[in-house]
Scaffold this motif. Structure first.
Motif, mmCIF file in Angstrom:
data_model
loop_
_atom_site.group_PDB
_atom_site.id
_atom_site.type_symbol
_atom_site.label_atom_id
_atom_site.label_comp_id
_atom_site.label_asym_id
_atom_site.label_seq_id
_atom_site.Cartn_x
_atom_site.Cartn_y
_atom_site.Cartn_z
ATOM 1 N N SER A 88 12.476 -3.496 -3.011
ATOM 2 C CA SER A 88 11.894 -4.317 -2.117
ATOM 3 C C SER A 88 11.025 -3.860 -1.210
ATOM 4 C CB SER A 88 13.098 -4.882 -1.162
ATOM 5 O OG SER A 88 14.213 -5.488 -2.029
ATOM 6 N N ALA A 89 11.125 -2.438 -0.705
ATOM 7 C CA ALA A 89 10.118 -1.768 0.126
ATOM 8 C C ALA A 89 8.986 -1.417 -0.645
ATOM 9 C CB ALA A 89 10.677 -0.414 0.759
ATOM 10 N N ALA A 90 9.027 -1.160 -1.803
ATOM 11 C CA ALA A 90 7.924 -0.918 -2.664
ATOM 12 C C ALA A 90 6.977 -2.134 -2.930
ATOM 13 C CB ALA A 90 8.254 -0.068 -4.062
ATOM 14 N N GLN A 91 7.688 -3.128 -3.010
ATOM 15 C CA GLN A 91 7.116 -4.386 -3.341
ATOM 16 C C GLN A 91 6.258 -4.966 -2.078
ATOM 17 O OE1 GLN A 91 7.707 -5.301 -6.625
ATOM 18 N NE2 GLN A 91 6.125 -6.749 -6.424
ATOM 19 N N LYS A 92 6.768 -4.804 -0.825
ATOM 20 C CA LYS A 92 6.305 -5.012 -0.058
ATOM 21 C C LYS A 92 4.776 -3.937 0.358
ATOM 22 C CE LYS A 92 9.651 -7.089 2.887
ATOM 23 N NZ LYS A 92 10.742 -7.169 4.003
ATOM 24 N N LEU A 93 5.249 -2.937 0.071
ATOM 25 C CA LEU A 93 3.912 -1.969 0.433
ATOM 26 C C LEU A 93 2.828 -2.262 -0.843
ATOM 27 C CD1 LEU A 93 5.832 1.446 0.534
ATOM 28 C CD2 LEU A 93 4.600 0.538 2.285
ATOM 29 N N TYR A 94 2.930 -2.822 -2.010
ATOM 30 C CA TYR A 94 2.049 -2.968 -2.800
ATOM 31 C C TYR A 94 1.423 -4.710 -2.688
ATOM 32 C CZ TYR A 94 0.330 -4.732 -7.333
ATOM 33 O OH TYR A 94 -0.247 -5.519 -8.433
ATOM 34 N N GLN A 134 2.105 -6.678 0.367
ATOM 35 C CA GLN A 134 1.582 -7.056 1.656
ATOM 36 C C GLN A 134 0.888 -6.370 2.186
ATOM 37 O OE1 GLN A 134 5.308 -7.864 3.848
ATOM 38 N NE2 GLN A 134 4.350 -7.547 5.955
ATOM 39 N N HIS A 135 1.263 -4.914 2.114
ATOM 40 C CA HIS A 135 0.404 -3.961 2.809
ATOM 41 C C HIS A 135 -0.696 -3.206 2.012
ATOM 42 C CE1 HIS A 135 3.428 -4.163 6.213
ATOM 43 N NE2 HIS A 135 4.329 -3.872 5.194
ATOM 44 N N LYS A 136 -0.739 -3.463 0.699
ATOM 45 C CA LYS A 136 -1.617 -3.003 -0.340
ATOM 46 C C LYS A 136 -1.800 -1.281 -0.174
ATOM 47 C CE LYS A 136 -4.239 -7.418 -0.641
ATOM 48 N NZ LYS A 136 -3.274 -8.180 0.191
ATOM 49 N N LEU A 137 -0.674 -0.597 0.146
ATOM 50 C CA LEU A 137 -0.917 0.914 0.350
ATOM 51 C C LEU A 137 -0.337 1.617 -0.960
ATOM 52 C CD1 LEU A 137 0.556 1.358 3.970
ATOM 53 C CD2 LEU A 137 -1.622 0.969 3.280
ATOM 54 N N ILE A 138 0.238 0.910 -1.741
ATOM 55 C CA ILE A 138 0.760 1.531 -3.083
ATOM 56 C C ILE A 138 -0.034 0.828 -4.262
ATOM 57 C CG2 ILE A 138 2.507 2.815 -2.076
ATOM 58 C CD1 ILE A 138 4.224 0.880 -3.519
ATOM 59 N N THR A 139 0.036 1.426 -5.592
ATOM 60 C CA THR A 139 -0.087 0.573 -6.595
ATOM 61 C C THR A 139 0.969 0.143 -7.094
ATOM 62 O OG1 THR A 139 0.395 2.812 -8.044
ATOM 63 C CG2 THR A 139 -2.155 2.406 -7.199
ATOM 64 N N TYR A 140 0.834 -0.563 -8.430
ATOM 65 C CA TYR A 140 1.996 -1.333 -9.072
ATOM 66 C C TYR A 140 3.184 -0.623 -8.798
ATOM 67 C CZ TYR A 140 4.337 -4.061 -12.569
ATOM 68 O OH TYR A 140 5.143 -5.073 -13.156
ATOM 69 N N PRO A 141 4.304 -1.072 -8.324
ATOM 70 C CA PRO A 141 5.641 -0.372 -8.049
ATOM 71 C C PRO A 141 6.624 -0.360 -9.275
ATOM 72 C CG PRO A 141 5.726 -2.466 -7.192
ATOM 73 C CD PRO A 141 4.232 -2.276 -7.466
ATOM 74 N N ARG A 142 6.444 -1.434 -10.296
ATOM 75 C CA ARG A 142 7.645 -1.405 -11.314
ATOM 76 C C ARG A 142 7.000 -0.692 -12.681
ATOM 77 N NH1 ARG A 142 10.846 -6.471 -10.593
ATOM 78 N NH2 ARG A 142 10.169 -7.352 -8.530
ATOM 79 N N SER A 143 6.359 0.423 -12.509
ATOM 80 C CA SER A 143 5.752 1.055 -13.479
ATOM 81 C C SER A 143 7.111 2.170 -14.064
ATOM 82 C CB SER A 143 4.678 2.036 -13.151
ATOM 83 O OG SER A 143 4.184 3.029 -13.937
ATOM 84 N N ASP A 144 6.874 2.199 -15.471
ATOM 85 C CA ASP A 144 7.661 3.080 -15.998
ATOM 86 C C ASP A 144 7.031 4.682 -16.376
ATOM 87 O OD1 ASP A 144 6.147 2.168 -17.956
ATOM 88 O OD2 ASP A 144 7.801 1.760 -19.306
ATOM 89 N N CYS A 145 5.833 4.802 -16.026
ATOM 90 C CA CYS A 145 4.916 5.632 -16.300
ATOM 91 C C CYS A 145 4.903 6.714 -15.143
ATOM 92 C CB CYS A 145 3.526 5.354 -16.692
ATOM 93 S SG CYS A 145 2.470 6.623 -17.140
ATOM 94 N N ARG A 146 4.919 7.903 -15.427
ATOM 95 C CA ARG A 146 4.706 8.945 -14.440
ATOM 96 C C ARG A 146 3.248 9.939 -14.493
ATOM 97 N NH1 ARG A 146 10.136 12.085 -13.000
ATOM 98 N NH2 ARG A 146 8.818 12.349 -10.960
ATOM 99 N N TYR A 147 2.288 9.241 -15.335
ATOM 100 C CA TYR A 147 1.201 10.170 -15.318
ATOM 101 C C TYR A 147 0.045 9.125 -14.751
ATOM 102 C CZ TYR A 147 3.651 13.128 -18.481
ATOM 103 O OH TYR A 147 4.534 14.169 -18.984
#
Length: 647
Positions: free
Chosen positions: A314-320, A322-335
């Motif tokens: 929920s926090a990551a979704q808001k950061l993505y 509402q605030h646009k401070l992070i990239t797409y949060p539901r990622s399964d990639c680490r590269y």
């Protein structure tokens, strides 16, 4: 109308419209922009599967004789309250010269818009002309760049088919299994709903079996014997390694079980020469961990802050959004793609602005360093979760959002720090014919570890640089009395780790090799919801940080066949669905195999008596589902419906 862009959510639709030509006209359910384009949106899934009784009225009553439920012609219907938005999209489609699919860059996001276009009967010709917009960062520069890199939507048809297969398989499995075991429970006197899902149930199985291991655990004594070897005013501790001749007194984990043997060896080595038979001294490096996938972020946030998986999502979704401070949060990639290297300086500046605590970390970063995370070959539809170049400005972050942002930002910053350096050593001593080993590891340069919270490191064992052939004297042998400990109850973090590293828990050894690196239970987007669902259905309960199964959860796992409660079947599904997404497996064989498995289980349920483990349970689920009476059937009370069969 020139283009119609269909976004997954209103927030994404607004972000896309913001970079298109002005003036903008905000209409009901869409935005008109200055160049003649329109941007509309879904609100998540606008459509959902029909319930069984909507296919056939006889399924309103839950009866064993009506199982298994099989569907010849699948149908969708508007979700409650979504008909109006579907009508908006239908009207806009008629006048659009070009259609752009802007679902989230994952399997579900692909299906979400594709199924809407199918439901609205878009012609085959127009469907072939649909373009795909892939956005993982809602900041204007990233959205503009993505709009310049549209791809044919047909390139992603396999991803959509994979998601469709998962959705239908979950429906068939969940509806049939939940009805079957709820009816068995009623035969045993249990009045609640026993829901079964191809992911939720194996997760419950993990917890039930761990609880049983703890309950059945019997502590056993074992002993450690150290040779105490003085050297230059310090003490070397070397652990005895029992030889093959002592095998009968050692368990499968190498623990010594006989104290008399330990006492005998301790007496033999006192004041005896300790010959250095091997000496290894080396410096090692530990590189920084990769940037976060969602599961990795949830695990660290749980360990560090005690946040639940759902709170982190929920926090990551808001950061993505509402605030646009992070990239797409539901990622399964680490590269990360190398193309993002051009944004490093801007992201560093944003981090320094957004989090005062990380300002020194930004100052100490070396932007010329390249960690192993920059790998185009390992980036698929989306990349790792990282900060965007956007400054928060006047936007105030919630407490959880600030914590999650700091974790993501720190994990990005450590990619620009050197490896941690250690001094490691191993000394082997021969004392009175026995082998004793001393190991030591000491941090020389922290490198990226300087950014982590200061750990309470134990004082490293003393290990001098000796050479092979040197002879010291063993002063004495010291025996430590120990007791074996039970496995620890699952916590939110360790349960997520189990779900992502499911190969450790499958029974089929051939599956272990297939799944060790790739598949897990559920997806990045669904794992938090699956755990929460098990709590809501009163199958799991929290006791402090520990997660335990309830009586109903334990009984359900006991009643089910092993194939339903172990992750092997689900792991096989995920592997097949991934192959489907990669165009290596067709849809039909997967669905045929699934139907066959369900038929086998239902046949067994019909032929066996209700399991005794379901008798006498508290009907906790009764408060959560409405029931209705039937005249004569194998179920005296049957819930009207389970809203959805959760995966």
């Amino acid at each position: 109308m020139n283009r119609l862009i269909i976004a997954e959510k209103p927030s994404l639709g607004r972000a896309i419209a913001a970079v298109l030509a002005k003036p903008h006209k905000n209409q009901n359910g869409y935005i008109e922009v200055g160049n003649g384009d329109c941007v509309t949106w879904c609100v998540g899934h606008l459509l959902e599967q029909l319930q069984p009784d909507e296919y056939d009225q006889r399924f309103k009553q839950w009866r064993l004789q009506d199982l298994p439920i099989e569907i010849e012609q699948w149908q969708l219907k508007p979700r409650q309250g979504m008909s109006k938005q579907i009508s908006v999209v239908r009207k806009l489609l008629k006048n659009a010269k070009q259609i752009v699919h802007a679902g989230d860059p994952d399997r579900e996001g692909q299906l979400l818009v594709d199924e809407l276009l199918d439901y609205l009967k878009l012609s085959k010709t127009r469907k072939q002309q649909v373009q795909r917009l892939l956005i993982s960062d809602l900041n204007p520069s990233a959205v503009t760049k993505a709009l310049g890199q549209l791809k044919p939507n047909s390139d992603f048809v396999a991803l959509s088919i994979s998601a469709l297969a998962r959705s239908r398989a979950d429906w068939l499995y969940g509806m049939n299994m939940s009805r079957a075991y709820t009816l068995l429970g009623q035969q045993a006197g249990y009045g609640g709903v026993l829901s079964v899902g191809r992911v939720q149930t194996p997760v419950l199985g993990l917890v039930v079996r761990r609880d049983q291991q703890i309950a059945q655990f019997v502590a056993k004594p074992f002993y450690q014997l150290d040779a105490i070897i003085p050297h230059d005013g310090n003490t070397i501790r070397a652990r005895w390694q029992p030889s093959d001749a002592c095998e009968q007194w050692v368990d499968e984990d190498g623990r010594l079980l006989a104290r008399k043997l330990a006492e005998h060896v301790a007496g033999r080595i006192a004041q005896q020469p300790a010959l250095v038979s091997s000496a290894v001294h080396k410096q090692t490096k530990q590189t920084a961990p990769l940037p976060y996938s969602l599961s990795a972020l949830q695990i660290d946030a749980s360990k560090r802050f005690g946040l639940s998986a759902q709170q982190v999502l929920s926090a990551a979704q808001k950061l993505y959004e509402q605030h646009k401070l992070i990239t797409y949060p539901r990622s399964d990639c680490r590269y990360l793609p190398k193309g993002h290297l051009g944004d490093v300086s801007k992201i560093m500046t944003a981090i320094s602005t957004n989090d005062d605590f990380l300002q020194d970390a930004v100052s100490g970063a070396d932007q010329s360093l390249r960690s192993r995370c920059w790998n185009d070959g390992k980036v698929t539809a989306h990349h790792a979760i990282i900060p965007t170049p956007k400054a928060a400005g006047s936007s105030r972050l919630g407490i959880d959002e600030a914590k999650v942002y700091q974790l993501i930002a720190r994990q990005y910053l450590i990619q620009f720090y050197p490896p941690a350096q250690y001094s490691e050593g191993e000394l082997k001593f021969e004392i009175a014919g026995g082998l004793f080993v001393a190991k030591g590891k000491q941090l020389l340069k922290p490198g990226w570890k300087a950014l982590l919270p200061t750990p309470k490191d134990k004082v490293p064992d003393y290990l001098p640089k000796l050479s092979q052939g040197e002879v010291l004297t063993c002063a004495e042998g010291q025996i430590k009395d120990c007791m074996t400990e039970p496995p620890k109850a699952f916590t939110e973090a360790t349960l997520l780790q189990a779900m992502t590293g499911i190969a450790r828990f499958v029974k089929d050894s051939s599956l272990k090799n297939i799944l060790r690196e790739t598949d897990g239970l559920g997806t990045e987007a669904t794992r938090a919801g699956i755990i929460e669902l098990l709590f809501k259905r009163s199958f799991l309960q929290r006791r402090g940080k520990a997660i335990n199964a309830t009586a109903a959860g334990t009984a359900l796992i006991t009643a089910l066949p092993e194939s339903a409660s172990y992750p092997d079947m689900t792991a096989q599904w995920e592997h097949q669905l991934q192959r489907m997404a990669e165009r290596q497996m067709p849809y039909q064989p997967f669905m045929v195999g699934l139907s066959s498995s369900i038929n086998d289980i239902i046949t067994r349920v019909k032929s066996e008596p209700a399991p005794a483990c379901l008798a006498g349970l508290p009907a906790v689920a009764k408060r959560r589902f409405k029931s209705k009476s039937t005249k004569r059937s194998s179920a005296k009370t049957a819930p009207k419906r389970i809203s959805k069969s959760a995966s």
